[in-house]
Design a protein around this motif. Structure first.
Motif, PDB file in Angstrom:
ATOM      1  N   ILE A   1       0.839  -1.193   0.000  1.00  0.00           N
ATOM      2  CA  ILE A   1       0.000   0.000   0.000  1.00  0.00           C
ATOM      3  C   ILE A   1       0.880   1.251   0.000  1.00  0.00           C
ATOM      4  CG2 ILE A   1      -1.737   1.289   1.318  1.00  0.00           C
ATOM      5  CD1 ILE A   1      -2.790  -1.325   0.117  1.00  0.00           C
ATOM      6  N   VAL A   2       1.865   1.260   0.888  1.00  0.00           N
ATOM      7  CA  VAL A   2       2.737   2.423   1.097  1.00  0.00           C
ATOM      8  C   VAL A   2       4.143   1.915   1.400  1.00  0.00           C
ATOM      9  CG1 VAL A   2       3.193   4.354   2.687  1.00  0.00           C
ATOM     10  CG2 VAL A   2       0.862   3.852   2.026  1.00  0.00           C
ATOM     11  N   LEU A   3       5.153   2.666   0.976  1.00  0.00           N
ATOM     12  CA  LEU A   3       6.526   2.404   1.400  1.00  0.00           C
ATOM     13  C   LEU A   3       6.902   3.458   2.432  1.00  0.00           C
ATOM     14  CD1 LEU A   3       8.521   1.626  -1.870  1.00  0.00           C
ATOM     15  CD2 LEU A   3       8.092   0.073   0.023  1.00  0.00           C
ATOM     16  N   LEU A   4       7.305   2.998   3.617  1.00  0.00           N
ATOM     17  CA  LEU A   4       7.775   3.915   4.651  1.00  0.00           C
ATOM     18  C   LEU A   4       9.288   3.872   4.700  1.00  0.00           C
ATOM     19  CD1 LEU A   4       5.338   3.145   7.614  1.00  0.00           C
ATOM     20  CD2 LEU A   4       5.186   4.987   5.936  1.00  0.00           C
ATOM     21  N   GLU A   5       9.885   4.963   5.139  1.00  0.00           N
ATOM     22  CA  GLU A   5      11.326   5.034   5.342  1.00  0.00           C
ATOM     23  C   GLU A   5      11.549   5.325   6.809  1.00  0.00           C
ATOM     24  OE1 GLU A   5      15.026   6.796   6.163  1.00  0.00           O
ATOM     25  OE2 GLU A   5      13.298   8.097   5.941  1.00  0.00           O
ATOM     26  N   SER A   6      12.349   4.479   7.442  1.00  0.00           N
ATOM     27  CA  SER A   6      12.687   4.680   8.838  1.00  0.00           C
ATOM     28  C   SER A   6      14.121   4.225   9.051  1.00  0.00           C
ATOM     29  CB  SER A   6      11.741   3.875   9.733  1.00  0.00           C
ATOM     30  OG  SER A   6      12.024   4.107  11.091  1.00  0.00           O
ATOM     31  N   MET A   7      14.924   5.074   9.637  1.00  0.00           N
ATOM     32  CA  MET A   7      16.333   4.760   9.902  1.00  0.00           C
ATOM     33  C   MET A   7      17.049   4.294   8.632  1.00  0.00           C
ATOM     34  SD  MET A   7      15.784   3.090  13.691  1.00  0.00           S
ATOM     35  CE  MET A   7      17.309   2.214  13.619  1.00  0.00           C
ATOM     36  N   LYS A   8      16.764   4.975   7.515  1.00  0.00           N
ATOM     37  CA  LYS A   8      17.368   4.730   6.207  1.00  0.00           C
ATOM     38  C   LYS A   8      17.025   3.363   5.617  1.00  0.00           C
ATOM     39  CE  LYS A   8      21.044   8.014   6.957  1.00  0.00           C
ATOM     40  NZ  LYS A   8      22.444   8.312   6.884  1.00  0.00           N
ATOM     41  N   MET A   9      15.944   2.757   6.110  1.00  0.00           N
ATOM     42  CA  MET A   9      15.473   1.486   5.566  1.00  0.00           C
ATOM     43  C   MET A   9      14.098   1.694   4.953  1.00  0.00           C
ATOM     44  SD  MET A   9      16.521  -1.180   8.591  1.00  0.00           S
ATOM     45  CE  MET A   9      15.582  -2.463   7.818  1.00  0.00           C
ATOM     46  N   GLU A  10      13.828   1.016   3.839  1.00  0.00           N
ATOM     47  CA  GLU A  10      12.507   1.055   3.215  1.00  0.00           C
ATOM     48  C   GLU A  10      11.675  -0.099   3.758  1.00  0.00           C
ATOM     49  OE1 GLU A  10      12.528   1.170  -1.035  1.00  0.00           O
ATOM     50  OE2 GLU A  10      13.971   2.800  -1.089  1.00  0.00           O
ATOM     51  N   ILE A  11      10.496   0.239   4.281  1.00  0.00           N
ATOM     52  CA  ILE A  11       9.616  -0.762   4.872  1.00  0.00           C
ATOM     53  C   ILE A  11       8.287  -0.755   4.129  1.00  0.00           C
ATOM     54  CG2 ILE A  11       8.412  -1.499   6.969  1.00  0.00           C
ATOM     55  CD1 ILE A  11      11.191   0.761   7.597  1.00  0.00           C
ATOM     56  N   PRO A  12       7.951  -1.845   3.417  1.00  0.00           N
ATOM     57  CA  PRO A  12       6.651  -1.893   2.743  1.00  0.00           C
ATOM     58  C   PRO A  12       5.535  -2.142   3.756  1.00  0.00           C
ATOM     59  CG  PRO A  12       7.844  -3.929   2.372  1.00  0.00           C
ATOM     60  CD  PRO A  12       8.760  -3.025   3.152  1.00  0.00           C
ATOM     61  N   VAL A  13       4.426  -1.445   3.583  1.00  0.00           N
ATOM     62  CA  VAL A  13       3.228  -1.693   4.382  1.00  0.00           C
ATOM     63  C   VAL A  13       2.270  -2.466   3.482  1.00  0.00           C
ATOM     64  CG1 VAL A  13       1.308  -0.662   5.650  1.00  0.00           C
ATOM     65  CG2 VAL A  13       3.577   0.420   5.719  1.00  0.00           C
ATOM     66  N   LEU A  14       1.952  -3.686   3.887  1.00  0.00           N
ATOM     67  CA  LEU A  14       1.139  -4.585   3.078  1.00  0.00           C
ATOM     68  C   LEU A  14      -0.281  -4.630   3.605  1.00  0.00           C
ATOM     69  CD1 LEU A  14       3.680  -7.552   2.933  1.00  0.00           C
ATOM     70  CD2 LEU A  14       3.543  -5.566   1.422  1.00  0.00           C
ATOM     71  N   THR A  15      -1.225  -4.902   2.717  1.00  0.00           N
ATOM     72  CA  THR A  15      -2.611  -5.079   3.146  1.00  0.00           C
ATOM     73  C   THR A  15      -2.861  -6.536   3.512  1.00  0.00           C
ATOM     74  OG1 THR A  15      -4.939  -4.803   2.606  1.00  0.00           O
ATOM     75  CG2 THR A  15      -3.484  -5.340   0.787  1.00  0.00           C
ATOM     76  N   GLU A  16      -3.634  -6.734   4.551  1.00  0.00           N
ATOM     77  CA  GLU A  16      -4.036  -8.074   4.957  1.00  0.00           C
ATOM     78  C   GLU A  16      -5.431  -8.397   4.426  1.00  0.00           C
ATOM     79  OE1 GLU A  16      -3.695  -8.304   9.205  1.00  0.00           O
ATOM     80  OE2 GLU A  16      -1.606  -7.660   9.167  1.00  0.00           O
ATOM     81  N   PHE A  17      -5.979  -7.475   3.617  1.00  0.00           N
ATOM     82  CA  PHE A  17      -7.353  -7.610   3.141  1.00  0.00           C
ATOM     83  C   PHE A  17      -7.416  -7.411   1.631  1.00  0.00           C
ATOM     84  CE2 PHE A  17      -7.118  -5.380   7.222  1.00  0.00           C
ATOM     85  CZ  PHE A  17      -7.688  -6.332   8.052  1.00  0.00           C
ATOM     86  N   ALA A  18      -8.258  -8.163   0.971  1.00  0.00           N
ATOM     87  CA  ALA A  18      -8.538  -7.942  -0.442  1.00  0.00           C
ATOM     88  C   ALA A  18      -9.725  -6.997  -0.536  1.00  0.00           C
ATOM     89  CB  ALA A  18      -8.849  -9.256  -1.134  1.00  0.00           C
TER      90      ALA A  18
END
Length: 71
Positions: free
Chosen positions: A30-47
């Motif tokens: 859904i969204v890519l977050l950046e924290s402490m110079k790392m890219e963290i994908p936010v995934l959906t648990e729902f269709a």
């Protein structure tokens, strides 16, 4: 039924991957977050269909902040 997707950590919104009205499947990013110079994908648990995207690229988010709603 509407499902909310929230930030699980503090970070910056690097990229919004979906648009309102777009269909998504379980596990889609859904969204890519950046924290402490790392890219963290936010995934959906729902269709379903993205009903609302509550953030924009460059936004700062806190743990628990609303990112999107999938219905």
């Amino acid at each position: 039924m509407a499902h909310t997707i929230v930030a699980e950590l503090v970070g910056n919104v690097l990229k919004v991957v979906v648009k309102e009205g777009e269909p998504v499947a379980v596990g889609d990013t859904i969204v890519l977050l950046e924290s402490m110079k790392m890219e963290i994908p936010v995934l959906t648990e729902f269709a379903g269909v993205v009903k609302d995207v509550a953030v924009r690229e460059g936004d700062n988010v806190q743990e628990g902040d609303l990112l999107a709603v999938v219905e």
